[in-house]
Design a protein around this motif. Structure first.
Motif, mmCIF file in Angstrom:
data_model
loop_
_atom_site.group_PDB
_atom_site.id
_atom_site.type_symbol
_atom_site.label_atom_id
_atom_site.label_comp_id
_atom_site.label_asym_id
_atom_site.label_seq_id
_atom_site.Cartn_x
_atom_site.Cartn_y
_atom_site.Cartn_z
ATOM 1 N N LEU A 227 0.703 -1.247 0.021
ATOM 2 C CA LEU A 227 -0.124 0.018 -0.130
ATOM 3 C C LEU A 227 0.727 1.197 -0.180
ATOM 4 C CD1 LEU A 227 -2.817 -0.999 2.665
ATOM 5 C CD2 LEU A 227 -3.027 -1.011 -0.107
ATOM 6 N N LYS A 228 2.041 1.090 0.640
ATOM 7 C CA LYS A 228 2.892 2.507 0.475
ATOM 8 C C LYS A 228 3.434 2.634 -0.965
ATOM 9 C CE LYS A 228 6.912 4.105 2.690
ATOM 10 N NZ LYS A 228 8.131 4.069 3.579
ATOM 11 N N ARG A 229 3.624 1.478 -1.681
ATOM 12 C CA ARG A 229 3.968 1.814 -3.089
ATOM 13 C C ARG A 229 2.640 2.307 -3.875
ATOM 14 N NH1 ARG A 229 6.736 -3.921 -3.503
ATOM 15 N NH2 ARG A 229 8.791 -3.403 -2.212
ATOM 16 N N MET A 230 1.434 1.960 -3.332
ATOM 17 C CA MET A 230 0.267 2.517 -3.988
ATOM 18 C C MET A 230 -0.047 3.979 -3.478
ATOM 19 S SD MET A 230 -0.772 -0.140 -5.848
ATOM 20 C CE MET A 230 0.674 -0.521 -6.194
ATOM 21 N N LEU B 65 -7.313 11.101 8.410
ATOM 22 C CA LEU B 65 -6.689 9.598 8.673
ATOM 23 C C LEU B 65 -5.499 9.316 7.699
ATOM 24 C CD1 LEU B 65 -9.824 7.585 9.534
ATOM 25 C CD2 LEU B 65 -7.725 7.908 11.079
ATOM 26 N N ASP B 66 -5.808 9.665 6.635
ATOM 27 C CA ASP B 66 -4.732 9.369 5.484
ATOM 28 C C ASP B 66 -3.330 10.209 5.917
ATOM 29 O OD1 ASP B 66 -3.998 8.262 2.953
ATOM 30 O OD2 ASP B 66 -3.678 10.399 2.305
ATOM 31 N N THR C 71 -4.006 4.542 1.789
ATOM 32 C CA THR C 71 -4.097 3.986 3.210
ATOM 33 C C THR C 71 -5.240 3.242 3.398
ATOM 34 O OG1 THR C 71 -4.794 5.824 4.242
ATOM 35 C CG2 THR C 71 -2.308 5.407 4.225
ATOM 36 N N PHE C 72 -5.447 2.392 4.422
ATOM 37 C CA PHE C 72 -6.883 1.638 4.737
ATOM 38 C C PHE C 72 -7.045 1.691 6.191
ATOM 39 C CE2 PHE C 72 -6.609 -0.089 0.800
ATOM 40 C CZ PHE C 72 -7.582 -0.649 0.401
ATOM 41 N N ASN D 250 -9.021 5.073 3.010
ATOM 42 C CA ASN D 250 -9.096 6.508 3.320
ATOM 43 C C ASN D 250 -9.169 7.375 1.997
ATOM 44 O OD1 ASN D 250 -9.065 5.988 6.169
ATOM 45 N ND2 ASN D 250 -6.860 5.509 6.020
ATOM 46 N N LYS D 251 -10.017 8.429 2.318
ATOM 47 C CA LYS D 251 -9.660 9.500 0.865
ATOM 48 C C LYS D 251 -8.512 10.109 1.074
ATOM 49 C CE LYS D 251 -14.340 9.138 -0.121
ATOM 50 N NZ LYS D 251 -14.685 7.987 0.531
#
Length: 604
Positions: free
Chosen positions: A564-567, A589-590, A570-571, A583-584
């Motif tokens: 997810l860091k490469r994407m 939160l993001d 965040t979730f 997360n938006k």
């Protein structure tokens, strides 16, 4: 209210003795409840007004093509569309909201595409009247007082421009009018909004800009079709399964592009089976439930979080309707980054290298244990299928070795479900499963935990060659799980499946692995599905089409965080169901999770 539906395509009156008519109690008393108006070699017609609903014909039909369903009488006035006598019937319609994204969620075959076609003006509501369909005045009068009245009034006057990205895109390369056109020419000719230049970058179309449509892969074709829809100047946009064939990175790009339409004041309707993407892109959701291929009912709209949680729970409180016997929840997470605490180690493998003319894959060594399910994440064209094929013995590595024995010294048995499935098998699903798994295919445990779980019980006597894409996928998964193996390899098992089928498939895979104390590697593009079934993770990185690097077997949290860091996404977790939610971008939160390096939030 009673519905009788016959699957016309699979009905074989030439090969049966008309059991539907012979055993019907009403026919035996002299009523013409089951008739053959077009001759004995054509499918019958069941007169619903005369049907008593015992369902004997359903049980006696040798090809399982008849469904008889009793529904509440109050739904009769809610019929929005029916395809014909003894055909699928849709009740109610979703209501689009101006400047918002309405998500449609539900299993395949319950009317989502039908609803989209009605709202796009491709077909009109007929209220179940096949022979005397209503005109526009009656349609508008029927919906008076609802939000659909002004919508259909504008449609009648031609004041609504609808843009529809269809579900099926594989037919596009076969269309002579566009097959040999470069996508640059195709998209420039449809650009009515002036946004093509920015979308060319957002949708990563630069590398294929001059390629002809007929030479595009499924994922490339999907991105082109979505871009072609977005650049048109419409009032309402429909996207039917926009993430099919796409990897996680591409799905997020598409979701952001669709979300941007609503922020520009456009009305958007999206059908999507990836719950994470649907959650991310939608403002409201409507659930579709019913019996696939027989009838579908549209729920009232709910906010996205509430609607998705209701869908997972299987119960709609405001309608007092339970549409699924069991609720779906995601495993609770402790927040600790733990190694898989399973049984003994099954196998270990060292570093592996595989080279092709223009592509190189490097795999870091790892070890797997009995009962462990390893998810594989990464973009398209990065080597995931190559890795799985090497494990299956279909490709030989150029450096390193694939183990052929277990750590205990026994021969390693492998069962492989490929990404692309052949439909050339000459017989029925029943024989297909028996050939794959032998006597296992007929055991009560396999029928309960796999065949029934995947909804194959009514397809066992159908020819494999006649199965749809989703049916063929489920049959191939069942055949893979039927085999006696130490390692099960499943390449994109969720392709062509709806969300309920995906969750049922995940449960069947996990139960098989745990019961047999085997291991599985599963290639998956849905974060939600990877989270739902995986104990550990192998993450792929590199340059698609040129170079791929596969990690060792990582803990779930480490692997998800790395991916997810490469994407750059965040979730968080929903406090009610534990499901992962996107997360938006740049939300509080993001930003907090990125600052803490916690892209995959495992706490609840």
């Amino acid at each position: 209210m009673r519905i009788a539906v016959i699957d016309q395509e699979r009905c074989r009156p030439k090969d049966c003795t008309h059991e539907c008519r012979r055993f019907c109690p009403r026919v035996r008393t002299g009523d013409e409840t089951v008739i053959f108006p077009d001759g004995p070699d054509k499918p019958p017609v069941i007169v619903e007004e005369l049907c008593s609903g015992e369902g004997i014909c359903v049980k006696k039909c040798p090809y399982h093509v008849i469904s008889i369903v009793n529904l509440p009488e109050k739904l009769e006035t809610d019929t929005s569309y029916r395809y014909g006598k003894n055909a699928f019937q849709l009740f109610r319609l979703p209501i689009p909201k101006e400047g918002q994204v309405l998500g449609l969620i539900g299993p395949n075959g319950v009317g989502k595409t039908t609803a989209i076609r009605i709202l796009a003006g491709e077909i009109r509501p007929n209220f179940g009247r096949i022979e005397e369909p209503p005109d526009w005045e009656e349609i508008i009068r029927e919906y008076r007082g609802s939000e659909l009245q002004p919508f259909f009034e504008k449609m009648q006057k031609g004041d609504i421009t609808a843009v529809h990205k269809p579900q099926t895109i594989t037919e596009l390369p076969r269309m002579k009018s566009i097959a040999e056109r470069p996508i640059s020419d195709l998209l420039e000719s449809t650009d009515e909004s002036g946004r093509l230049d920015e979308l060319k970058d957002d949708m990563s179309l630069g590398d294929i800009w001059d390629r002809e449509v007929r030479h595009l892969s499924g994922g490339e074709l999907q991105r082109v079709a979505i871009t072609a829809a977005i650049v048109r100047d419409g009032d309402i946009y429909f996207f039917d399964e926009p993430t099919a064939y796409l990897d996680v990175r591409e799905r997020l790009r598409v979701a952001r592009a669709i979300r941007d339409l609503s922020e520009r004041g456009k009305t958007v309707v999206v059908v999507e089976h990836d719950l994470s993407i649907l959650d991310y892109v939608s403002d409201l959701v409507c659930m579709f439930y019913g019996e696939p291929g027989v009838y579908g009912i549209v729920s009232h709209p709910h906010t996205t979080r509430v609607g998705v949680n209701i869908f997972l729970d299987g119960y709609i409180p405001d309608e007092n309707m339970r549409f699924r016997d069991t609720s779906i929840s995601f495993k609770g997470m402790t927040g600790e980054d733990q190694e898989f605490a399973g049984a003994e180690t099954l196998v270990e493998y060292g570093d592996i290298v595989k080279r092709f003319e223009n592509f190189e894959l490097k795999v870091r060594g790892g070890k797997i244990s009995k009962g462990q399910l390893v998810g594989i994440l990464g973009p398209n064209g990065i080597g995931k299928t190559t890795f799985v094929k090497m494990l299956a013995g279909e490709l030989e590595p150029d450096e390193g070795e694939i183990p052929t024995t277990t750590r205990s010294g026994f021969e390693l048995k492998v069962s492989y479900k490929p990404q692309y499935i052949s439909q050339d098998y000459p017989s029925t699903v029943r024989l297909y499963l028996r050939e794959a798994g032998g006597s296992t295919a007929d055991t009560p445990d396999f029928k309960t935990s796999v065949v029934n779980k995947l909804g194959l019980d009514h397809l066992l006597d159908h020819a494999v060659a006649d199965l749809s894409g989703g049916e063929l996928q489920r049959a191939a998964i069942a055949a893979c799980l039927a085999k006696d193996a130490d390692i099960y390899l499943l390449d994109e098992p969720s392709a062509f499946l709806d969300i309920e089928q995906r969750l049922a498939t995940s449960a069947a895979i996990r139960r098989t692995i745990q019961a047999k104390l085997s291991t599985a590697f599963v290639v998956e593009h849905s974060i939600l599905m990877a989270d739902y079934m995986s104990d550990s993770m192998v993450v792929f990185d590199g340059t698609p089409g040129k170079r791929g690097v596969a990690s060792s077997v990582l803990t779930l949290k480490t692997g998800m965080n790395m991916f997810l860091k490469r994407m750059e996404v965040t979730f968080r977790r929903d406090p009610q169901t534990g499901r992962p939610r996107v997360n938006k971008r740049d939300s509080r939160l993001d930003q907090e999770q990125k600052a803490a390096g916690n892209y995959y939030y495992v706490g609840r």
